[in-house]
Motif scaffolding. Structure first.
Motif, PDB file in Angstrom:
ATOM      1  N   SER A 641     -23.283  29.347 101.653  1.00  0.00           N
ATOM      2  CA  SER A 641     -22.701  28.109 101.126  1.00  0.00           C
ATOM      3  C   SER A 641     -21.271  27.953 101.613  1.00  0.00           C
ATOM      4  O   SER A 641     -20.838  26.860 101.993  1.00  0.00           O
ATOM      5  N   ASP A 713     -27.422  22.377 101.089  1.00  0.00           N
ATOM      6  CA  ASP A 713     -27.428  23.721 100.537  1.00  0.00           C
ATOM      7  C   ASP A 713     -28.630  23.900  99.625  1.00  0.00           C
ATOM      8  O   ASP A 713     -28.689  23.316  98.553  1.00  0.00           O
ATOM      9  N   GLU A 714     -29.598  24.678 100.080  1.00  0.00           N
ATOM     10  CA  GLU A 714     -30.751  25.016  99.249  1.00  0.00           C
ATOM     11  C   GLU A 714     -31.458  23.795  98.698  1.00  0.00           C
ATOM     12  O   GLU A 714     -31.796  23.727  97.516  1.00  0.00           O
TER      13      GLU A 714
HETATM   14 MG   LIG Z   1     -25.146  29.557  98.085  1.00  0.00          MG
END
Ligand SMILES: [Mg+2]
Ligand SMILES: Nc1ncnc2c1ncn2[C@@H]1O[C@H](COP(=O)(O)OP(=O)(O)OP(=O)(O)O)[C@@H](O)[C@H]1O
Length: 890
Positions: A641, A713-714
């Motif tokens: 991240s 992110d994810e």
């Molecule tokens: Mg992360």
């Protein structure tokens, strides 16, 4: 009690102040009654009492008058509005009921008091005009915003769908909306919403009010035409609200600036949050944000401008280079930078000072501060005039543009020291100027002949009294005879009881005290008159002179505003240069092509907050031959991240004209930056987190262009694993095939890494870790290739999850891997997904079942078909599909 005249007065004021809490001055207290009292007790922690403890007790709460500012700021911080009702005549002199009037209505968007404002942040009041009940997101909406503390006033027309993003950019403290219109809640998340009657947004009334405000016959001169109705409606609603709430003049809102959306880098509301540009995700505070990390400005002017720059970075290479040239010049020349910043330290908030001058709220000290700021300018101008960017500083020359003289000397030229006004202020005002204008003590001797005369008279009179005392003491033989003063009798002679016998007969007795007698004489009274009136008249004259001086400052508003703007710019550029030197930033090369080459980049916030030297720098190469989609896998806590945000923040910094935390950087200008944190990282928003995530993802997919930068992110974490992988897979494919934008995608779905084999623009990156004796060491280093494990269980152990749970998790993991991994150790899902895609480019991971028509087509023997039969068959197939034919087939 409701029947008493005072309560009638209260009721009238309450009606006039609308929804605001009414602070009602009673003697030395401000009191609140009824529901207001209950609210105030809750919000301010005041004790709830009651008035009229009879049959109908009235709830009441209050506080001492001198605590007004601190209680007001608490009310504002709680998102409340307050109206102040003052006693406007001296209660001692009032006949009957004391006269009271509403003197100010304070709401978050209409603050002007320095005590209630953050000097380093703009405080905007916004208004949105929407067609009533409009659901069409493409419909034109009007947006206007004004800052009462500086007089800036903007308006724009834009598609309703853009409102939320523009409001997020402006970050108003309060937003006006017609009572019959709706805004999505996300649009006004940190904003107090104030409902106004629909007529406040009427176009005709608005146009008339604006024309009256600016004293023009048409608004076309400001760049507003027939199509700008909604913008003017919103601007009109702001004026209407200010006229209702402000008891002071708002003449300093002297022009309406048209704002054209789309010239700046577009950053939507969710991206601002995800990247923590001006506030952090978790606490919402400035501290910990990008802005706080890079702010080295020295004046409130500069701090506010930096916040503005960071809220809307540039997209034109030449404009960015112009700022970069200036930053480079100031970074390279340490002595120039130090000298400039030394001067800036002594510059006051010219913008807010001017607003106070225009609204008639400026104090003598405010004028002195204008004067001191002006006094700094000649030296500052001299400093900047001769400067030239040194060799190697100019980037615009590198990128082919012709360098002008540069921004720094241009700013120098723009600084206007207003010499006549500066001289007048310097000769007029004393060094330690008072905060109030009515008590005198403002002007220097020699500034006004009349004032000097009155002051001499006042001082001379006092001297006379001393002589008079000596003379009378000698004449009466009373050595301790004294001339004294009090408010009731003015000057009097005092003779102690022991000397009473010697009192001459022409003394007129006024008062007897325990130890003495007090007398006056006609002679004493005559001089008293002279002394006291001279003093009073001097104060009055000072007040008049002050008003004239304030007006002289007001006359120069235009020049002073331009100077304030130049000072703000200089402060920001010098601050960015200071930051660049302090943190070892480098000048980025700005290009138009959608590429990115960062060597040893650092996260601008962590670079500062982590212990010095521990942040691990990383490269980023994207666009062109490097591919466009970077898939970053790696263990929990590895730095995925951090890395992808760092890339976005470096791009953003480059586009405001700042140097960047890296050893070298080439940044292709982005037209939009999108950043999303996964649902798991952001839980507190009311809506289904997965729904939010998908709505936002949909927006990215629909609006990203080949010049955009996308940081995900994810994505897909908020649902079941298979749904999540499927979505993530399809999203990557889409971004790769359709948008073609620079994309950084951090994920725990290792299955996705197989995409690199089927999609030419996808690259796998992972974050290196070292395994050592059952320990995992995070290296935070981005390296090519896919990660093989997540180490989630390891991280759980670090976090203190009981050992037995950890052991059991390991067992389950082994079992799951056996079931879901193919013989080659790859996830079976990924292998299947890849095979499908290779067979048919249109298929996504899980293709929908085929329509039977497709099979019929497949089995058709074309050689044995006559044209007529073919047509007939086509019509049958179409009927099976149940499609309606377009009106005019092509
Ligand atoms: Mg992360
Ligand atoms: N380049 C770096 N140098 C030093 N420390 C770093 C670096 N990158 C990340 N860190 C540290 O590691 C912590 C975790 O980083 P980050 O949140 O980016 O990990 P992650 O891979 O996204 O983890 P998760 O998979 O759990 O979301 C950060 O808070 C920071 O303290």
């Amino acid at each position: 009690m409701a029947a008493t005249p005072m309560m009638q007065q209260y009721e009238d004021a309450k009606v006039a102040c609308g929804e605001a809490l009414l602070l009602f001055r009673m003697g030395d207290f401000y009191e609140l009654f009824f529901e207001d009292a209950k609210t105030a007790a809750r919000v301010l922690g005041l004790t709830l009492t009651s008035r009229d403890k009879g049959e109908n007790p009235v709830p009441m709460a209050g506080f001492p008058y001198h605590q007004l500012e601190s209680y007001l700021s608490k009310l504002i911080a709680s998102g409340l509005r307050a109206a102040v009702c003052e006693q406007v005549e001296d209660p001692k002199l009032a006949k009957g009921l004391v006269k009271r009037e509403l003197t100010r209505v304070v709401s978050p968007g209409t603050l002007t008091d320095d005590a209630l404002l953050d000097p380093r942040a703009s405080n905007y009041l916004a208004a949105v005009s929407l067609a009533p009940h409009a659901n069409d997101s493409a419909a034109a909406a009007g947006l206007a915003w004004a800052e009462l503390s500086t007089g800036r006033f903007f308006a724009a027309c834009l598609p309703a769908a853009r409102l939320a993003d523009e409001l997020a950019r402006i970050g108003p403290a309060e937003c006006l909306l017609s009572e019959d219109a709706e805004l999505p809640p996300s649009a006004t998340q940190r904003t107090m919403l104030t409902r106004r009657p629909a007529w406040a947004f009427n176009l005709e009334t608005a146009t008339t009010a604006l024309q009256k405000q600016f004293q023009t016959a048409t608004l076309e001169g400001y760049g507003f035409g027939d199509a700008d109705g909604p913008a003017l409606q919103a601007a009109g609603a702001i004026l209407d609200y200010l006229n209702e709430t402000q008891r002071a003049s708002v003449g300093h809102l002297d022009r309406l600036i048209p704002y054209r959306a789309g010239l700046a880098l577009e950053i939507d509301e969710a991206t601002r949050r995800s990247l923590e540009i001006t506030r952090t995700l978790r606490t919402g505070s400035r501290e910990g944000s990008l802005l706080a990390a890079i702010d080295r400005t020295l004046t409130p002017l500069g701090a506010r401008l930096l916040a503005e720059w960071i809220a809307s970075p540039l997209t034109e290479v030449a404009a960015i280079d112009e700022r970069l040239d200036a930053v480079s010049q100031l970074a390279a020349d340490a002595s120039l930078r130090a000298a400039v910043r030394e001067h800036l330290r002594e510059v006051y908030d010219l913008e807010r000072l001017l607003a106070r001058v225009s609204t008639g709220r400026a104090s003598p000290r405010d004028l002195a501060h204008v004067g001191r700021t002006l006094a700094k300018l000649p030296a500052l101008k001299l400093l900047l005039a001769g400067t030239k960017p040194g060799p190697g500083v100019l980037g615009s020359a590198l990128s082919g543009g012709t360098p002008g003289p540069g921004l720094v000397p241009a700013i120098g030229a723009q600084l206007d020291p207003c010499p006549e006004l500066a001289a007048q202020l310097a000769s007029a005002l004393v060094d330690d100027c008072p905060l109030t204008a009515r008590e005198g003590g403002i002007f220097r001797g020699g500034y006004s002949g009349n004032l000097d005369k009155l002051r001499d008279l006042a001082a001379g009179g006092k001297q006379w009294i001393a002589q008079y005392q000596a003379r009378e003491a000698a004449a009466t033989g009373i050595a301790n005879l004294k001339v004294a003063y009090n408010k009731v009798f003015g000057y009097y002679l005092e003779i102690t009881n022991s000397q009473k016998d010697k009192t001459p007969s022409h003394y007129i007795r006024k008062q007897t005290t325990v130890n003495s007698e007090r007398y006056i004489t006609p002679e004493l009274k005559e001089y008293e008159e002279k002394v006291l009136t001279a003093d009073e008249r001097a104060k009055e004259l000072e007040y008049e002179l002050f008003l004239a001086l304030r007006d002289a400052v007001h006359q120069e508003t235009r020049r002073l505003k331009a100077t304030a703007a130049a000072l703000a710019q200089l402060d920001v550029l010098a601050a960015l240069a200071e930051l660049a030197r302090e943190r070892g930033y480098v000048r980025p090369t700005i290009v138009a092509e959608p590429i990115m080459e960062i060597t040893d980049g650092r996260h601008p916030v962590l670079d500062i907050s982590e212990p010095s030297g521990t942040f691990v720098p990383n490269d980023a190469h994207c666009g062109g031959e490097h591919g466009t989609v970077m898939l970053i896998t790696g263990p929990n806590m590895a730095g995925k991240s951090t890395y992808i945000r760092q890339v976005a923040l470096i791009t953003l910094l480059a586009q405001i004209g700042s140097h960047v935390p890296a050893r070298a950087a080439t940044i292709g200008v982005a037209d939009r930056i999108f950043a999303r944190v996964g649902a798991s990282d952001e839980l507190s928003r009311g809506q289904s987190t997965f729904m939010v995530e998908m709505t936002e993802t949909a927006r990215i997919l629909n609006t990203a262009t080949a010049r955009s930068l996308v940081v995900l992110d994810e994505i897909g974490r908020g649902t079941s694993t298979y749904d999540g992988i499927s979505l993530a897979w399809a999203i990557v494919e889409y971004l790769h095939d359709r948008a073609g934008c620079r994309t950084f995608f951090a994920t725990h779905y290792h299955e996705l890494t197989d995409l690199a084999q089927s999609l030419p623009g996808v690259r796998n990156l992972n974050v290196a870790v070292k395994e050592w004796a059952d320990q995992v060491v995070f290296l935070h280093k981005i390296v090519p290739g896919a990660a093989d494990k997540s180490y989630g269980i390891h991280v759980a152990r670090l976090a203190g999850v009981p050992r037995s749970v950890n052991e059991r998790a390991k067992q389950i993991l082994a079992q799951l891997e056996e079931e879901h991994l193919g013989s080659d150790g790859r996830s079976k899902i990924a292998v299947n997904g890849k095979r499908k895609r290779k067979g048919d480019m249109q298929l996504t991971l899980f293709a929908p079942p085929e329509h039977p028509v497709v099979d019929q087509l497949r089995q058709l023997d074309l050689d044995g078909l006559t044209p007529l039969a073919a047509l007939q068959l086509l019509s049958e197939l179409q009927a099976q599909l149940g499609s309606t034919r377009p009106a005019k087939p092509r």
